[in-house]
Structures are given as C-alpha cells and as structure tokens.
Scaffold this active site. Structure first.
Site, PDB file in Angstrom:
ATOM      1  N   ARG A   1       4.809 -12.502   9.937  1.00  0.00           N
ATOM      2  CA  ARG A   1       5.354 -11.168   9.793  1.00  0.00           C
ATOM      3  C   ARG A   1       6.759 -11.154  10.389  1.00  0.00           C
ATOM      4  O   ARG A   1       7.004 -11.750  11.433  1.00  0.00           O
ATOM      5  CB  ARG A   1       4.440 -10.251  10.596  1.00  0.00           C
ATOM      6  CG  ARG A   1       4.583  -8.798  10.382  1.00  0.00           C
ATOM      7  CD  ARG A   1       3.389  -8.085  11.014  1.00  0.00           C
ATOM      8  NE  ARG A   1       2.375  -7.863  10.002  1.00  0.00           N
ATOM      9  CZ  ARG A   1       2.380  -6.793   9.181  1.00  0.00           C
ATOM     10  NH1 ARG A   1       3.270  -5.864   9.314  1.00  0.00           N
ATOM     11  NH2 ARG A   1       1.452  -6.668   8.268  1.00  0.00           N
TER      12      ARG A   1
ATOM     13  N   LYS B   1       4.589   0.993   9.212  1.00  0.00           N
ATOM     14  CA  LYS B   1       4.718   2.260   8.499  1.00  0.00           C
ATOM     15  C   LYS B   1       4.119   3.410   9.308  1.00  0.00           C
ATOM     16  O   LYS B   1       4.630   4.514   9.291  1.00  0.00           O
ATOM     17  CB  LYS B   1       4.013   2.167   7.139  1.00  0.00           C
ATOM     18  CG  LYS B   1       4.853   1.469   6.096  1.00  0.00           C
ATOM     19  CD  LYS B   1       4.133   1.376   4.765  1.00  0.00           C
ATOM     20  CE  LYS B   1       3.120   0.278   4.780  1.00  0.00           C
ATOM     21  NZ  LYS B   1       2.555  -0.033   3.468  1.00  0.00           N
TER      22      LYS B   1
ATOM     23  N   GLU C   1       0.875  -1.167   0.000  1.00  0.00           N
ATOM     24  CA  GLU C   1       0.000   0.000   0.000  1.00  0.00           C
ATOM     25  C   GLU C   1       0.916   1.222   0.000  1.00  0.00           C
ATOM     26  O   GLU C   1       1.784   1.332   0.866  1.00  0.00           O
ATOM     27  CB  GLU C   1      -0.874  -0.014   1.263  1.00  0.00           C
ATOM     28  CG  GLU C   1      -1.880   1.093   1.278  1.00  0.00           C
ATOM     29  CD  GLU C   1      -2.755   1.075   2.540  1.00  0.00           C
ATOM     30  OE1 GLU C   1      -3.406   2.082   2.794  1.00  0.00           O
ATOM     31  OE2 GLU C   1      -2.778   0.050   3.254  1.00  0.00           O
TER      32      GLU C   1
HETATM   33  P1  ATP Z   1       2.527  -1.811   7.716  1.00  0.00           P
HETATM   34  O1  ATP Z   1       1.833  -2.225   8.949  1.00  0.00           O
HETATM   35  O2  ATP Z   1       3.966  -1.512   7.931  1.00  0.00           O
HETATM   36  O3  ATP Z   1       1.810  -0.749   6.963  1.00  0.00           O
HETATM   37  P2  ATP Z   1       1.436  -3.602   5.828  1.00  0.00           P
HETATM   38  O4  ATP Z   1       1.371  -5.075   5.883  1.00  0.00           O
HETATM   39  O5  ATP Z   1       0.182  -2.840   6.005  1.00  0.00           O
HETATM   40  O6  ATP Z   1       2.546  -3.128   6.822  1.00  0.00           O
HETATM   41  P3  ATP Z   1       1.683  -3.373   3.028  1.00  0.00           P
HETATM   42  O7  ATP Z   1       2.177  -2.240   2.240  1.00  0.00           O
HETATM   43  O8  ATP Z   1       0.241  -3.671   2.959  1.00  0.00           O
HETATM   44  O9  ATP Z   1       2.130  -3.128   4.519  1.00  0.00           O
HETATM   45  O10 ATP Z   1       2.533  -4.680   2.742  1.00  0.00           O
HETATM   46  C1  ATP Z   1       2.962  -5.099   1.483  1.00  0.00           C
HETATM   47  C2  ATP Z   1       3.400  -6.528   1.591  1.00  0.00           C
HETATM   48  O11 ATP Z   1       4.477  -6.651   2.509  1.00  0.00           O
HETATM   49  C3  ATP Z   1       2.281  -7.405   2.113  1.00  0.00           C
HETATM   50  O12 ATP Z   1       2.224  -8.574   1.335  1.00  0.00           O
HETATM   51  C4  ATP Z   1       2.688  -7.717   3.524  1.00  0.00           C
HETATM   52  O13 ATP Z   1       2.246  -8.971   3.889  1.00  0.00           O
HETATM   53  C5  ATP Z   1       4.204  -7.636   3.466  1.00  0.00           C
HETATM   54  N1  ATP Z   1       4.750  -7.222   4.766  1.00  0.00           N
HETATM   55  C6  ATP Z   1       4.495  -6.079   5.419  1.00  0.00           C
HETATM   56  N2  ATP Z   1       5.126  -6.046   6.603  1.00  0.00           N
HETATM   57  C7  ATP Z   1       5.818  -7.217   6.697  1.00  0.00           C
HETATM   58  C8  ATP Z   1       6.667  -7.798   7.681  1.00  0.00           C
HETATM   59  N3  ATP Z   1       6.936  -7.177   8.824  1.00  0.00           N
HETATM   60  N4  ATP Z   1       7.188  -9.011   7.425  1.00  0.00           N
HETATM   61  C9  ATP Z   1       6.933  -9.641   6.282  1.00  0.00           C
HETATM   62  N5  ATP Z   1       6.145  -9.161   5.315  1.00  0.00           N
HETATM   63  C10 ATP Z   1       5.583  -7.959   5.511  1.00  0.00           C
HETATM   64 MG    MG Z   2      -1.451  -2.225   5.140  1.00  0.00          MG
END
Ligand code: ATP
Ligand code: MG
Length: 551
Positions: free
Chosen positions: A256, A266, A32
């Site tokens: 994760r 983020k 995202e």
């Molecule tokens: P955040 O909470 O940091 O915003 P998010 O999962 O909402 O993380 P996205 O941009 O939606 O962030 O994630 C893009 C991809 O990265 C998704 O497939 C997610 O599963 C993966 N991802 C995000 N954070 C992690 C993590 N800590 N470990 C492994 N994969 C991750």
């Molecule tokens: Mg997200």
C-alpha cells in the site's frame, strides 16, 4: 517508455508470457465506490492501466459494489472522472453487482459439491469459534447438514425468509486450517438493504472473498493486483477458483502506498469532509485526486510520481517532497509565466513620464512555442513588500535606499527615497529609472545582481489568492495517537488579495501559471472574470532536488 529495470510484477508478467501461462495481459482497477480516490489509488491506477499499456493488454474498471449500504452514485462518477483525468481509458466498465446472479449460481455449485453450508450462528459466534493460531476452530453443528437441506435453506435466505444476521452461507473447508481465513469463511450474509444498482432484488450479499476473485475470473483477469493485506486471502482466492473450475485468475500483492503528511484512507478522508475541516472532497488540501487536481497538480506529474516510486513489497512512507518535485518538474514545462504581487507596496518612478508603454514578455522560457505577451508598464507599480528594505543588510540584492535592481522585462531602477505612515510602515518607494536599460536592448552598462517582479498599478486587477500549507502538522497522521483531527494545521489555508497583470483575467478553470518568484498557481473553479481566484499549487523551492544533489 523510458528504460528502467523491471519491477517484480513485470518480471512475473514477462515470464508468464514467455512460458505461455497467459496469452495476454488483462488487469483491472476495482474501487469500492464509497469515497473519492486518493493518492494511493492514483498509484494503483497507474500500475494497472500502465501494465495493460506496456504489454498491449487490457484493463477494466470494476466497481466493487457488493456492499449495499455504502455506495453512492456521486462516488461512481467521481471515480470515472478521476481515472480519465489521469489519462487512462478502461477497456470495459463493470460492476461487481452485475455478477450477483452468476455468484449465486457459484454458491449453489459449491453446496451441491458438499463444499458450502448454511449456518445458524451469528457472525460474532462464528468469529468466537474460529480458534486461533495453533488452536483449531470448533465445527458448527450445522456443518453436516445435507446438501438438500442446504439448498433449501439458502433458497429461503435469498427469498427473504430470515432477518439480517439470522443465517449465513459458509464454505466447508477445514476448521483446523493453519490459515484462519480458510476455516469455513462466510460466503453470503443477509442484509435487507437497497442496492444502488440491483434495487431490492437481493437481500443476501456475497462477502468480499466470494466476490472478488470470481469477478476477476469472470472477466478473465490474468493478473489481479491488490495490496498486501490480502496476502492471506490468496489461498482462499485460489480455492474458490479451483473448486468452481473457472478461469484461473491469479492474485499478486504489492505494498500500500502512503505519502508523508497525507492520509490514504477513504474513511478518514470522509471524516474530514463530514467534520467540515475541509470544504469538500476536492478541497485543494485534500490528498484526493480531485483535490490535487484543483490544487493544480497535473495528471502527468502524478503519473510520473507513481512511476518513480514504482511498486514495493514492503510498506513505507514516501516523502511528500518527491511528489512535490514531480509537480514542479512538470509545471516548469507547462505553466505560463505571469506576474502578481501578493503583499504590495507602491513603487513610483519619478522620472518616468510616458504612459501606456507595452513591454514584451516571454510566456514560458522552457517552451519555444509559448510565445510572448504584452505587459503594460507605467510610472506607478506594485512591488512585493519584502523586496524593499529601509536598512538592508549586505548582499540584499533588491531595493533599499541607493540600491539598484532590475524590474523584470523592464528597466533598471535606483531607489531614491520612501515614505512611511504613522505606524512606521513603508507606504511608497521612490525610484529613478535608466531609459537605456530596457530588457532586450540594454546599453546602459549598469550591472545589477537582482531582478524583482512588479505589476503596473494603473492596469492591475485584483484577485483572490488561496495559499495552502500542509493539512497535517505531523508526518504520519494516520499513525499518530488519538484522532487525526488533533493534527490539523490551523494555517493550512490563508486567503489574500493580490494584484495581477490584466492578461490573467481571461484564464480558465485549471489553467496553470508560474507567478514569477512566488510559485505555481492555477485558476480555481470559483474564478470569474470579475473576481479571479487562484490556488497556490506549490512554491518554487525544491527541497527534494536539493537533497538529491547533496546525496
Ligand atoms: P481505503 O482504505 O482508502 O478505502 P481500499 O483499499 O479499501 O482503500 P478500494 O476502493 O477497495 O480502497 O481500492 C481500490 C484499489 O486501489 C484496490 O485494488 C486497492 O488495492 C488499491 N489501493 C487502495 N489504497 C491504496 C494505496 N494506499 N496504495 C496503493 N493501492 C491502493
Ligand atoms: Mg475497501
């Protein structure tokens, strides 16, 4: 690729290929664009792109931009830049918003099948009537609207007839389903907001669950890998695909990733930026890919780290020492050696007369092709303050009255005296050198136990060095009580002036160096030939390797 046992996703893939369930592997990385990518994303990128490479498949980059209020072009660009820097190239670049028309069509299809309805309840009312584990939810009075009425109302929602929150489109599944996410989840909500790509075309936006799986399906993603918190969403993912009769993408979950002393959210990283705890998303203390890059971590070391931790089904905190170990291991191979003195004291070689002598120094003992450079030597040098002691203890193999040491790439010297200022601080150390002890042609027969680094005073340049320590004072700041701002290490950045050998003036952004005995450094983007700036990437001591040896 190095031989290792298959991880559980690779096992699934190999089985799917063998049984003909899939004819090829197609993954995607779906960020995202609401912030910069962090170390957890790096692991996900390496996993998804790595699987495509391993199985000769494809991997898409897809921006999950279904939420109009948060996305920014700056984030989109930084994400593309980070993926490429990590060494990957996407087969296709998509935006989930590209599918808004198709998704709208899917919603109509569900309505026509009697599987979706427009509800007049607010999101809060819907949440309140969801029931609980073991307690069925309450059906909405709108649940039995006719297909015609639903089509009409949904059309009106799209046309902008209603205000935010006034109506939603829900799936018509089962209000008593054991999985709460299956109790008539919301598919569309009204949001009168400008979208960074579709502008003002839409005022209804699909929810994550109605967008993600269908986007996977549209792209013919075979293995859609996401983090564990989506495990309960999987039945819904499958339900939409089944009811819509579209390409059967499958979702798989892994744990994760989090690393000690780092933050992988983020939202929280944005807080550090907004509160000016750091200088920006790419502050070298940030666990963002751009921060780590600027700090001097290499792409190869991050890929190696991701590969080493592999994937897991349970969450745990990875020791930051492992990441640092991967960084050192790579930098040891690629970083050019150089000499710099960060906390200087003057060394005068009283019996050295010649001027302008150039010494040969190897650029990297780990790399035969790295070659040699000339470094100027002279009568007056800078050495590190802690390489001299007025009254040294036994086994101090550096300089002190009467002690001998080798100057790296140069001669053996013996300390003959020193000066102090009124405060008792040493200002100058005096030595004599042994002319026949030159490195490479030493015939002096003198044995010394220590070697110290130095910079010739007459030709030294000054540089700013930025020394970093952990940003947080606790191992798991995300889990600590209160705000993460309570756990900021006030000494996470120290700026000092160093003397450097002149060859370093011409280094470019992100050039990696090992300053002998001090650690790995890289040129910062703030650097100019007039005022070189270096970031300390990491020290030389490897606590991880030591622990591994003990084990
Ligand atoms: P955040 O909470 O940091 O915003 P998010 O999962 O909402 O993380 P996205 O941009 O939606 O962030 O994630 C893009 C991809 O990265 C998704 O497939 C997610 O599963 C993966 N991802 C995000 N954070 C992690 C993590 N800590 N470990 C492994 N994969 C991750
Ligand atoms: Mg997200």
């Amino acid at each position: 690729m190095e031989e290792r046992s298959l991880n559980f996703i690779e096992e699934i893939i190999e089985n799917d290929l063998k049984t003909g369930k899939v004819s090829g592997v197609h993954t995607r990385f779906p960020p995202e664009p609401n912030g910069y990518l962090h170390i957890g994303h790096a692991a996900s990128i390496c996993l998804n792109f790595g699987l495509a490479q391993r199985y000769n498949g494809k991997c898409n980059l897809r921006f999950d931009d279904t939420n109009p209020s948060t996305e920014e072009t700056e984030y989109v660009e930084s994400i593309m830049n980070d993926v490429r820097w990590l060494g990957f190239e996407w087969d296709n670049l998509f935006y989930a918003s590209d599918y808004f028309d198709t998704l709208y069509g899917y919603a109509l299809k569900l309505i026509r099948k009697g599987l979706a309805y427009v509800d007049d309840m607010t999101a809060e009312e819907i949440a309140a009537t969801k029931g609980d584990i073991g307690i069925p939810g309450k059906e909405s009075p709108a649940r039995n609207r006719s297909i015609q009425e639903n089509l009409h109302l949904f059309e009106e929602m799209k046309a902008g007839k209603y205000k935010d929150g006034e109506k939603v489109l829900r799936a018509r599944i089962d209000m008593a389903h054991p999985n709460l996410l299956m109790r008539d989840p919301i598919l569309y909500r009204i949001k009168h907001a400008h979208h960074h790509r579709t502008g003002d075309k839409w005022c209804i936006y699909p929810m994550y669950d109605f967008a993600h799986g269908q986007s996977d399906s549209i792209e013919h993603i075979t293995h859609s890998i996401c983090t564990l918190e989506f495990i309960h969403h999987r039945p819904l993912y499958d339900w939409f695909i089944e009811q819509l009769e579209i390409f059967p993408s499958k979702q798989y979950e892994f744990a994760r990733r989090s690393v000690s002393y780092m933050i992988t959210s983020k939202r929280k990283l944005l807080q550090l930026v907004n509160e000016k705890v750091v200088s920006g998303w790419d502050d070298p203390r940030m666990p963002t890919i751009s921060g780590m890059r600027r700090r001097g971590y290499t792409a190869a070391s991050l890929r190696n780290f991701a590969d080493t931790i592999g994937i897991a089904k349970r969450e745990n905190l990875t020791d930051i020492a492992l990441l640092e170990h991967c960084v050192r291991e790579d930098l040891n191979k690629v970083a050019a050696r150089a000499m710099a003195v960060i906390d200087p004291v003057k060394l005068v070689i009283t019996n050295y007369e010649s001027d302008g002598e150039l010494l040969k120094a190897e650029n990297n003992p780990e790399d035969d092709k790295a070659g040699y450079r000339d470094i100027p030597f002279g009568r007056e040098l800078w050495i590190e303050r802690d390489d001299f002691m007025e009254d040294p203890p036994k086994k101090y193999f550096r300089l002190g009255p009467g002690l001998k040491v080798r100057l790296k790439h140069a001669y053996i010297v013996e300390c003959t005296g020193f000066d102090k200022d009124a405060d008792g601080r040493v200002t100058t150390v005096y030595c004599q050198y042994f002319p026949d002890s030159k490195s490479g042609s030493d015939t002096s027969g003198i044995k010394v136990k220590g070697t110290i680094h130095w910079v010739n005073a007459a030709t030294a340049l000054t540089a700013e060095v930025r020394l970093y320590d952990r940003l947080f004072t606790v191992e798991n700041p995300a889990a600590a009580e209160g705000s993460i701002l309570d756990y900021i290490n006030p000494e996470s950045l120290t700026v000092q002036t160093a003397y450097i050998e002149p060859s370093l003036a011409s280094s470019g952004d992100l050039d990696h160096f090992q300053f002998l005995r001090l650690g790995y450094f890289c040129t910062d983007r703030d650097s100019t030939p007039e005022k070189p700036v270096f970031n300390k990437t990491i020290g030389l001591k490897d606590s991880w390797a030591k622990e591994q040896k003990k084990a």
